[in-house]
Design a protein around this motif. Structure first.
Motif, PDB file in Angstrom:
ATOM      1  N   ASP A  75     -17.824 -50.772  26.728  1.00 32.37           N
ATOM      2  CA  ASP A  75     -16.877 -51.880  26.698  1.00 32.37           C
ATOM      3  C   ASP A  75     -15.549 -51.466  27.318  1.00 32.37           C
ATOM      4  OD1 ASP A  75     -18.937 -52.841  25.302  1.00 32.37           O
ATOM      5  OD2 ASP A  75     -17.964 -52.845  23.353  1.00 32.37           O
ATOM      6  N   THR A  76     -14.890 -52.418  27.970  1.00 33.90           N
ATOM      7  CA  THR A  76     -13.602 -52.109  28.566  1.00 33.90           C
ATOM      8  C   THR A  76     -12.550 -53.110  28.098  1.00 33.90           C
ATOM      9  OG1 THR A  76     -14.320 -53.366  30.459  1.00 33.90           O
ATOM     10  CG2 THR A  76     -14.383 -50.987  30.682  1.00 33.90           C
ATOM     11  N   ILE A  77     -11.346 -52.580  27.896  1.00 32.48           N
ATOM     12  CA  ILE A  77     -10.239 -53.453  27.511  1.00 32.48           C
ATOM     13  C   ILE A  77      -9.695 -54.070  28.795  1.00 32.48           C
ATOM     14  CG2 ILE A  77      -7.971 -53.525  26.432  1.00 32.48           C
ATOM     15  CD1 ILE A  77      -8.807 -51.195  24.696  1.00 32.48           C
ATOM     16  N   VAL A  78      -9.527 -55.392  28.796  1.00 32.92           N
ATOM     17  CA  VAL A  78      -9.029 -56.042  30.001  1.00 32.92           C
ATOM     18  C   VAL A  78      -7.573 -56.499  29.835  1.00 32.92           C
ATOM     19  CG1 VAL A  78     -11.227 -56.751  30.957  1.00 32.92           C
ATOM     20  CG2 VAL A  78     -10.137 -58.208  29.279  1.00 32.92           C
ATOM     21  N   TYR A  79      -7.124 -56.649  28.602  1.00 41.62           N
ATOM     22  CA  TYR A  79      -5.757 -57.072  28.381  1.00 41.62           C
ATOM     23  C   TYR A  79      -5.348 -56.643  26.990  1.00 41.62           C
ATOM     24  CZ  TYR A  79      -1.776 -60.100  27.411  1.00 41.62           C
ATOM     25  OH  TYR A  79      -0.533 -60.546  27.066  1.00 41.62           O
ATOM     26  N   ALA A  80      -4.099 -56.256  26.832  1.00 47.46           N
ATOM     27  CA  ALA A  80      -3.605 -55.901  25.506  1.00 47.46           C
ATOM     28  C   ALA A  80      -2.150 -56.284  25.402  1.00 47.46           C
ATOM     29  CB  ALA A  80      -3.778 -54.409  25.258  1.00 47.46           C
ATOM     30  N   ASP A  81      -1.724 -56.657  24.213  1.00 45.25           N
ATOM     31  CA  ASP A  81      -0.321 -56.983  23.982  1.00 45.25           C
ATOM     32  C   ASP A  81      -0.034 -56.822  22.510  1.00 45.25           C
ATOM     33  OD1 ASP A  81       2.265 -57.702  24.468  1.00 45.25           O
ATOM     34  OD2 ASP A  81       1.730 -59.373  25.762  1.00 45.25           O
ATOM     35  N   ILE A  82       1.245 -56.959  22.177  1.00 45.86           N
ATOM     36  CA  ILE A  82       1.633 -56.806  20.780  1.00 45.86           C
ATOM     37  C   ILE A  82       2.141 -58.153  20.284  1.00 45.86           C
ATOM     38  CG2 ILE A  82       3.996 -56.015  21.242  1.00 45.86           C
ATOM     39  CD1 ILE A  82       3.267 -53.834  19.007  1.00 45.86           C
ATOM     40  N   ILE A  83       1.788 -58.523  19.061  1.00 42.11           N
ATOM     41  CA  ILE A  83       2.264 -59.779  18.492  1.00 42.11           C
ATOM     42  C   ILE A  83       2.869 -59.485  17.129  1.00 42.11           C
ATOM     43  CG2 ILE A  83       0.710 -61.310  19.742  1.00 42.11           C
ATOM     44  CD1 ILE A  83      -1.158 -61.275  17.374  1.00 42.11           C
ATOM     45  N   LYS A  84       3.729 -60.395  16.667  1.00 41.62           N
ATOM     46  CA  LYS A  84       4.423 -60.130  15.407  1.00 41.62           C
ATOM     47  C   LYS A  84       3.872 -61.020  14.313  1.00 41.62           C
ATOM     48  CE  LYS A  84       8.537 -58.943  17.910  1.00 41.62           C
ATOM     49  NZ  LYS A  84       9.696 -59.542  18.514  1.00 41.62           N
ATOM     50  N   LYS A  85       4.075 -60.581  13.110  1.00 41.01           N
ATOM     51  CA  LYS A  85       3.760 -61.418  11.969  1.00 41.01           C
ATOM     52  C   LYS A  85       4.810 -61.169  10.897  1.00 41.01           C
ATOM     53  CE  LYS A  85      -0.038 -60.281   9.611  1.00 41.01           C
ATOM     54  NZ  LYS A  85       0.211 -59.623   8.329  1.00 41.01           N
ATOM     55  N   GLN A  86       4.775 -61.951   9.841  1.00 44.92           N
ATOM     56  CA  GLN A  86       5.811 -61.911   8.803  1.00 44.92           C
ATOM     57  C   GLN A  86       6.028 -60.502   8.263  1.00 44.92           C
ATOM     58  OE1 GLN A  86       6.200 -65.496   7.277  1.00 44.92           O
ATOM     59  NE2 GLN A  86       8.302 -64.836   7.108  1.00 44.92           N
ATOM     60  N   ASN A  87       4.948 -59.852   7.915  1.00 44.48           N
ATOM     61  CA  ASN A  87       5.070 -58.549   7.265  1.00 44.48           C
ATOM     62  C   ASN A  87       4.359 -57.475   8.081  1.00 44.48           C
ATOM     63  OD1 ASN A  87       2.630 -59.671   6.891  1.00 44.48           O
ATOM     64  ND2 ASN A  87       2.324 -58.933   4.817  1.00 44.48           N
ATOM     65  N   ASP A  99       2.874 -54.027   6.574  1.00 44.31           N
ATOM     66  CA  ASP A  99       3.996 -53.242   6.046  1.00 44.31           C
ATOM     67  C   ASP A  99       3.792 -52.861   4.592  1.00 44.31           C
ATOM     68  OD1 ASP A  99       5.322 -53.218   8.335  1.00 44.31           O
ATOM     69  OD2 ASP A  99       6.639 -54.910   7.889  1.00 44.31           O
ATOM     70  N   ASP A 100       3.315 -53.834   3.799  1.00 44.39           N
ATOM     71  CA  ASP A 100       3.254 -53.600   2.357  1.00 44.39           C
ATOM     72  C   ASP A 100       2.295 -52.474   1.992  1.00 44.39           C
ATOM     73  OD1 ASP A 100       1.466 -55.232   3.437  1.00 44.39           O
ATOM     74  OD2 ASP A 100       1.648 -56.890   2.009  1.00 44.39           O
ATOM     75  N   VAL A 101       1.181 -52.389   2.665  1.00 48.19           N
ATOM     76  CA  VAL A 101       0.238 -51.308   2.333  1.00 48.19           C
ATOM     77  C   VAL A 101       0.302 -50.156   3.336  1.00 48.19           C
ATOM     78  CG1 VAL A 101      -1.420 -52.652   1.012  1.00 48.19           C
ATOM     79  CG2 VAL A 101      -1.577 -52.610   3.495  1.00 48.19           C
ATOM     80  N   GLU A 102       1.082 -50.347   4.390  1.00 51.95           N
ATOM     81  CA  GLU A 102       1.225 -49.360   5.461  1.00 51.95           C
ATOM     82  C   GLU A 102      -0.136 -48.932   5.999  1.00 51.95           C
ATOM     83  OE1 GLU A 102       3.785 -46.225   4.229  1.00 51.95           O
ATOM     84  OE2 GLU A 102       5.561 -47.487   4.429  1.00 51.95           O
ATOM     85  N   GLN A 103      -0.950 -49.890   6.266  1.00 51.03           N
ATOM     86  CA  GLN A 103      -2.295 -49.584   6.771  1.00 51.03           C
ATOM     87  C   GLN A 103      -2.651 -50.505   7.922  1.00 51.03           C
ATOM     88  OE1 GLN A 103      -5.131 -49.805   3.636  1.00 51.03           O
ATOM     89  NE2 GLN A 103      -4.841 -47.689   3.050  1.00 51.03           N
ATOM     90  N   TRP A 104      -3.644 -50.057   8.666  1.00 48.18           N
ATOM     91  CA  TRP A 104      -4.140 -50.862   9.787  1.00 48.18           C
ATOM     92  C   TRP A 104      -5.366 -51.637   9.341  1.00 48.18           C
ATOM     93  CZ3 TRP A 104      -1.774 -51.046  14.565  1.00 48.18           C
ATOM     94  CH2 TRP A 104      -0.776 -50.091  14.790  1.00 48.18           C
ATOM     95  N   LYS A 105      -5.486 -52.820   9.878  1.00 47.70           N
ATOM     96  CA  LYS A 105      -6.654 -53.653   9.543  1.00 47.70           C
ATOM     97  C   LYS A 105      -7.234 -54.156  10.861  1.00 47.70           C
ATOM     98  CE  LYS A 105      -7.459 -58.134   7.517  1.00 47.70           C
ATOM     99  NZ  LYS A 105      -6.707 -59.292   7.067  1.00 47.70           N
ATOM    100  N   HIS A 106      -8.511 -54.001  11.011  1.00 46.96           N
ATOM    101  CA  HIS A 106      -9.142 -54.363  12.295  1.00 46.96           C
ATOM    102  C   HIS A 106      -9.945 -55.652  12.159  1.00 46.96           C
ATOM    103  CE1 HIS A 106     -12.456 -53.729  15.372  1.00 46.96           C
ATOM    104  NE2 HIS A 106     -11.377 -54.072  16.042  1.00 46.96           N
ATOM    105  N   GLN A 107      -9.737 -56.557  13.086  1.00 48.16           N
ATOM    106  CA  GLN A 107     -10.500 -57.802  13.087  1.00 48.16           C
ATOM    107  C   GLN A 107     -11.065 -58.037  14.485  1.00 48.16           C
ATOM    108  OE1 GLN A 107      -7.493 -60.603  11.690  1.00 48.16           O
ATOM    109  NE2 GLN A 107      -8.786 -61.023   9.927  1.00 48.16           N
TER     110      GLN A 107
END
Lengths: 643, 670
Positions: free
Chosen positions: A145-157, A180-188
């Protein structure tokens, strides 16, 4: 409404190295321009000065553009996929700066306010720069698999790193949310239904943390994906007809995107497209011929674009669009008759001979426009003949502005002493009549019952206002078949035969009304103008439209004939909308409406059948496609279903 | 239940060795095959090509010729010795030097009392093999150049040898050359080497040479009868049938060309050798051709045995690929795999993923990659005969010709790169019987059960850093050919040399029972996870399930074993490994070289004549047989816990890529 202002040259570009990105820098006036190799430059936008330039060693390729990190107060970029370099303003030689090497290829670096820099690896792993070594070797996406586009988006926390992954002709959207609250990454992971070739992507987060991603397809589709933690919503926005073959996009806000690579009025350029009203609202042609793929960036109220060998900056005014602004565009332009008529020669190479021709042309045109100089038909015809000959020579036609031609047309139409029928025909045939005068022209032609010229106008004029279309319809329906035969020269072989028993009009009349119905229109304006059509004619028109839609005669209407079935249905909708009250009340319309309903039901049934067929055929297609064997390599974990 | 997450392993770089010689013994119906590493395999063609025994090769040993004499097997090689092998203990029994350099070829006389070897020095050396002995007898006069090929005509007392540019006839009586046949050169200054020879009872000498020609000579007069330019390159091998009317030759040009002795008109003078068939079944050099009662076997660099049969004017070719058993072992608890190469072992930690998918064939993203934890090389140039890893991955053991070596393996997985420690466990060697051919750890990893081919079974106990033999059984006079350990750790099943299967209780040192004898030898056997049943796959693909406690076949086996569909017994590849589904006791997984089949014991057997293994057959959920043919060359299939499965695959393409180049031939369109 956002609008682009006049551009200025920010810097000269090297032809050797492509520009990678333009990013914000330490000061709000400054920008960082990263090239694939050679240099990393920092410019001041206000005075177009090169402030800083860091040379790169031979063999070093910048693979992720330089970013400025406010938190660490340093510049960061990636060399040769795996080497992260960090330096501050005082460092002049990059080779002596801090470096960090990781074992996995990096796709891109990001910064966001209040956080340390984030690294996204090509295998999908995302982490803050300090911790990247611990996670970079754990792939999130498959090796193919190859990444074709990436960017950063914001959310409340927190924030999210989004990236689009292309695998086996399938595009999936991955979101790595940092909470922020759990200082962890979540993958979807979300599967994107839009699976066509994409020209470019852009992404935007507004102040309410609504995130959207735009996809610009090579088939001119604009597609929008709203992203939040609970899922994605996909929406097809519009087909951008003005789009060229290569384009680049960047977001201004949730509804306005800048597109470099539009083709409008025969010119390539950059414009702002409004997704709410699906229209290009501001357009600027490219300052020079753009032979490379245009790349567009938006920063500090400027749009930056590479064009030719220069980097251009377009300042822009930001504003939200309103419907009135869009509709205002279609209003007629103020009459500028009072302005003096001068033929301007823009050519820098002034040639005496050429200058003389232009001068002569100007004189003849002035004679033609001035009724006092060409009082009778013979004189006018003679002068017109010379003018046309002159105009056809070389590139003289470019020396005449459309305003001058409008004036010439107005002279023809307003002339009381004689009727310059032949001259108008020639102007129409050569395409010298602009759309600005079309309503006036049609009005006069109807008044003079010039069926032949009217027919020619329908064929030659590109933008006939809706009001004129209704006028023509009213006129055509009112005429008898005999009237047409008298005053019309038309190639009989092109006229489609009609079923005399079913069709309310004769063959010639039906043919001309078809021409009218085939003209492009906007339903908003058409409904308004259709109200002016008298009710008797409305019934006749509906009867004819019913004939076009419902008749078994395959010559009547289909996907290939004019008007197309889609046009006929639009016309029926608009006519019924415009005269709904009268149609309900009038007993004459009852039978026609019942017949129309039956015909529409039949069409609905037909299309329902088509939908079923489409589903069936798509299944066959997916089954018949050649299976692609996945490449396994030395080791993999795979799913095996034995029964 | 048919869904699995598969560790698909392709990093095992197992490479079978090229075949050098073939020799068939018609009375015992055994085919001896020698490979380039000096190993000798004994195949039973009658028992569906069961590989019965393997005499492992030594690095210094080369085998250039094999000769059967009754049940005795002799080999000769470039070491210059003629060796007799003990087929019970699988060790050399007797060895005699020829005293004339390397031996290139070996033959025996019709009565089986003498061996004749062609040597590097150019002389024929005779050995006496009468009365079970092997003794140097005499050496003939030297000729110029080495002797590459040899044949013996007993009645005439003549030995024919082929060398460089000539064929010589020797009188056995005098030891002198009596005739010299000269071969022409294809190109000037290029010698012609006679690679292979055969002689018929009427003194027709048949030779294959480096010009690509197969020639038929009159041995009495020394004249060439007929020469066929049968090949485009060297003819390395030829073989003649018992009736002496058919010859097959092949070589660097891997065409298998047949010649037949035909009668054109009535009368003796009208008989001729003619070129008849040409088979194109090999891609690489063919080193050996051999006639069997109903087929021709050919083999060479391509590593497979190729069978060619003629049935109703139609040629049928079949390849027999062999992947040795017990070259992959798995420590299920630690998810570690041990791979056995000729002289080293590799231990790998398998990868991991948390993902699952509903889509068949989808490759899941890996959370961790497989890691090579260890590569353990043998001391010196020893060859590993057998090896094992305990279920908990704490101990590994291997055995070469002289030693059993046991190691404690500790893997610290806390770090990103696992830390591996290997500690040698001292073995008290006094009572140990070597060479060990079979080795199994008990499920708790405290004991190792070892067996020698000659029939000694020993139990070795491991105590921290020391190990010693705790018990020895010597009850299998016919030797041991197979061994499997019960998951409960108290029983072992042993297959002896006469194909009897015995169940031995190692806690009370008693043979619990012998299984009923079946007409065919067993190919593999394994205890069920509960240890209550023993499943046996016989060479004809018959599957039996034996209840260890009741000492009888299970109800399922009595009812269903003989009701397996006919097509099951006719499968070309026979079951070589058995494994069980931990999620369902009714599921038997039977693996062969090309596929594996899940047999659901709870389902009704299909009809005898039903063709359930055809390509077009779509299996249903309620079927008793479910076949997976997705993998090409299965080395190992094992079901781990839950839905995990380990499949070790070595694709034919990967094997082919490591073989030497073939003869380049112009093909149309290239």
């Amino acid at each position: 409404m956002a609008a682009l202002m006049d551009e200025f040259v920010l810097a000269d570009l090297s032809s050797k190295f492509n520009i990678l990105s333009i990013e914000r820098s330490l000061s709000s006036n400054n920008i960082l321009a990263t090239f694939e190799a050679g240099f990393i430059n920092e410019y001041n936008v206000d005075d177009q000065k090169l402030i800083h330039s860091w040379p790169l060693r031979h063999g070093v390729n910048v693979t992720s553009p330089v970013i400025w990190c406010d938190e660490e107060e340093e510049y960061i970029c990636v060399f040769n996929q795996q080497e992260i370099r960090r330096w501050n303003v005082d460092d002049n030689i990059i080779d002596k700066t801090k470096k960090k090497k990781i074992k996995t290829d990096i796709y891109k670096l990001f910064t966001t306010e209040g956080y340390k820099p984030i690294v996204l690896c090509k295998n999908g792993a995302a982490e803050f720069i300090e911790n990247i070594k611990s996670v970079c070797e754990t792939p999130v996406i498959g090796s193919q698999d190859t990444i074709v586009y990436a960017d950063i988006i914001k959310k409340q926390n927190g924030f999210g790193v989004i990236y689009l992954v292309e695998s086996k002709n399938k595009i999936t959207l991955h979101c790595q949310w940092y909470l922020d609250d759990v200082e962890q990454w979540k993958h979807q992971t979300f599967v994107i239904t839009y699976q066509k070739t994409v020209l470019d992507y852009c992404c935007h987060t507004d102040e309410n943390f609504n995130n959207c991603l735009f996809l610009l397809g090579s088939n001119k589709d604009l597609y929008r994906i709203d992203i939040n933690e609970s899922g994605t919503e996909e929406e097809f926005i519009s087909v951008i007809h003005e789009l060229g073959t290569e384009a680049s996009i960047v977001c201004l806000d949730n509804s306005q995107i800048v597109i470099a690579g539009l083709h409008k009025k025969g010119q390539n350029g950059v414009g702002i497209f409004d997704t709410k009203y699906c229209a290009v609202q501001s357009f600027k042609p490219f300052p020079e011929i753009c032979r490379v793929v245009p790349r567009v960036f938006c920063l500090n109220n400027h749009i930056f674009m590479n064009c030719g060998k220069k980097l251009y900056a377009f300042p822009y005014q930001f504003g939200t669009s309103t419907l009135s602004e869009f509709l205002g565009k279609s209003r007629s332009v103020e009459d500028t008759t009072n302005s003096s008529l001068h033929i301007i020669n823009w050519s820098t190479k002034v040639k005496n001979k050429g200058n003389n021709t232009v001068k002569q042309l100007e004189n003849i045109l002035n004679d033609l426009i001035d009724p006092s100089k060409t009082q009778n038909k013979n004189k006018f015809s003679d002068q017109f003949k010379i003018f046309l000959e002159c105009l056809m020579k070389g590139d003289n036609s470019s020396s005449i502005s459309s305003l001058q031609m409008i004036q010439l047309c107005q002279r023809c139409l307003s002339e009381r002493k004689f009727w310059p029928c032949g001259e108008l025909r020639q102007l129409l045939n050569h395409g010298y009549i602009s759309s600005g005068i079309s309503s006036e022209l049609i009005e006069v032609l109807i008044e003079k019952k010039e069926n032949s010229l009217l027919h020619l106008s329908l064929q030659k004029l590109s933008e006939i206002p809706e009001a004129c279309l209704i006028q023509i319809l009213q006129y055509y329906i009112g005429l008898s078949d005999e009237d047409f035969e008298k005053n019309l020269d038309i190639d009989i072989s092109t006229v489609i035969e009609v079923n005399q028993d079913k069709c309310p009009f004769g063959a010639l009349k039906a043919h001309l009304i078809r021409e009218v119905l085939s003209q492009p229109f906007s339903d908003i304006f058409l409904i308004d103008k259709l109200r002016k059509l008298n009710f008797k004619n409305v019934l006749s028109l509906l009867d004819f439209l019913f004939y076009l839609m419902a008749t078994d005669d395959n010559q009547a209407v289909s996907f290939s004939t004019r008007p197309q079935l889609q046009n006929v249905i639009d016309w029926i909708s608009c006519t019924i909308d415009a005269h709904v009250t009268q149609l309900i009340l009038s007993p004459d319309a009852r039978v026609l409406l019942i017949k129309l309903h039956e015909a529409v039901s039949q069409q609905t049934q037909f299309y329902d059948g088509m939908i079923e067929l489409e589903a069936l055929l798509s299944q066959y297609k997916s089954k018949l496609s050649n299976p692609i064997k996945p490449k396994i390599g030395q080791y993999c974990i795979e799913v095996l279903h034995i029964y | 239940m048919g869904e699995f997450r598969v560790h698909h392993v392709r990093f095992f770089e197992y490479q079978p060795k090229p075949i050098h010689c073939l020799a068939y013994e018609k009375n015992n119906k055994q085919l001896a095959v020698s490979r380039s590493d000096g190993s000798i395999e004994i195949w039973l063609p009658e028992s569906d090509w069961l590989l019965e025994k393997v005499i492992s090769g030594r690095s210094e040993q080369s085998v250039e010729a094999i000769v059967w004499q009754g049940k005795r097997l002799f080999t000769a090689g470039l070491g210059g010795d003629v060796t007799e092998h003990d087929l019970l203990s699988l060790e050399p029994k007797n060895s005699e030097p020829c005293n004339a350099g390397a031996i290139w070829c070996l033959t025996k006389n019709f009565t089986g009392t003498r061996l004749a070897a062609g040597t590097e020095d150019g002389c024929v050396v005779l050995f006496d093999i009468e009365m079970g002995q092997l003794k140097y007898l005499q050496s003939f006069g030297k000729q110029e150049g080495r002797i590459i090929s040899i044949a013996w005509h007993t009645q005439e007392g003549v030995i024919v040898t082929g060398g460089v540019d000539n064929i010589r006839l020797w009188s056995v009586k005098s030891g002198q050359a009596i005739q010299r046949l000269t071969l022409g050169h294809q190109q000037e200054n290029q010698e012609t080497i006679v690679w292979c020879l055969a002689i018929t009872s009427n003194m027709t000498i048949i030779s294959g040479d480096s010009r690509g020609k197969t020639c038929f000579w009159n041995g009495r007069q020394g004249t060439l009868i007929k020469s066929f330019s049968s090949h485009k390159a060297d003819v390395l091998t030829l073989s003649i049938n018992e009736e002496e009317d058919c010859v097959f030759s092949s070589g660097v040009d891997p065409l298998l060309v047949g010649f037949e002795f035909v009668t054109t008109k009535s009368g003796v003078g009208n008989q001729h050798w003619v070129q008849s068939t040409t088979e194109n079944i090999h891609k690489h050099d063919v080193r050996a051709v051999c006639f069997l009662p109903n087929c021709i076997v050919s083999a060479g660099i391509g590593t497979n045995l190729c069978l060619t049969q003629r049935r109703r004017d139609e040629t049928i070719s079949k390849r027999i690929a062999h992947i040795p058993q017990n070259i992959v072992h798995v420590a299920k608890e630690k998810k570690m795999v041990m791979l056995r190469y000729t002289d080293y072992l590799e231990v790998w930690k398998l990868g991991h993923t948390n993902f699952t998918s509903e889509k068949d064939g989808e490759i899941l993203p890996l959370r961790s990659n497989p890691v090579k934890l260890l590569q353990l090389k043998c001391k010196g140039q020893a060859t590993i005969l057998c090896c094992g890893i305990s279920n908990n991955g704490n101990h590994i053991a291997y055995c070469d010709e002289h030693n059993l070596r046991i190691y404690q393996l500790s893997v610290d997985e806390e770090n990103y790169t696992p830390k591996v420690e290997l500690t040698k466990i001292t073995m008290a060697r006094e009572d140990l019987r070597v060479p060990i051919h079979h080795l199994e750890f008990t499920p708790d990893g405290r004991f190792i059960v070892t067996a020698t081919a000659s029939g000694y079974l020993q139990l070795t106990e491991i105590n921290e850093d020391r190990a010693h033999v705790a018990n020895t059984f010597n009850v299998f006079a016919d030797g041991i050919t197979m061994l499997t350990m019960s998951p409960t750790g108290n029983c072992i099943a042993v297959v002896s040399g006469d194909h009897t299967i015995s169940i031995l209780n190692i806690t009370n040192n008693r043979i619990e029972c012998n299984l009923p004898k079946y007409d065919h030898p067993p190919r593999t056997l394994r205890f069920s996870p509960s240890g209550e049943d023993l499943v046996i796959a016989y060479s004809n693909n018959m599957i039996f399930e034996f209840d260890v406690d009741k000492k009888e076949y299970t109800t399922w086996s009595r009812r269903e074993s003989r009701r397996f569909p006919n097509q099951w017994f006719k499968r070309q590849n026979k079951v070589c490994r058995i494994t069980f589904d931990p999620r369902n006791d009714d599921h038997l997984v039977l693996q062969d070289n090309m596929a594996f089949v899940i047999v659901d014991k709870s389902k009704t057997m299909p009809e005898k004549k039903k063709r359930i293994f055809e390509k077009w057959y779509k299996p249903k959920k309620e079927d008793a047989f479910h076949q997976c043919k997705k993998y090409n060359f299965l080395v190992y299939v094992e079901l781990l816990e839950d839905d995990w499965m380990l499949i070790v695959e070595r694709t034919p393409l990967a094997i082919l890529n490591n073989l030497p180049a073939t003869l380049k031939q112009k093909k149309f369109g290239t």
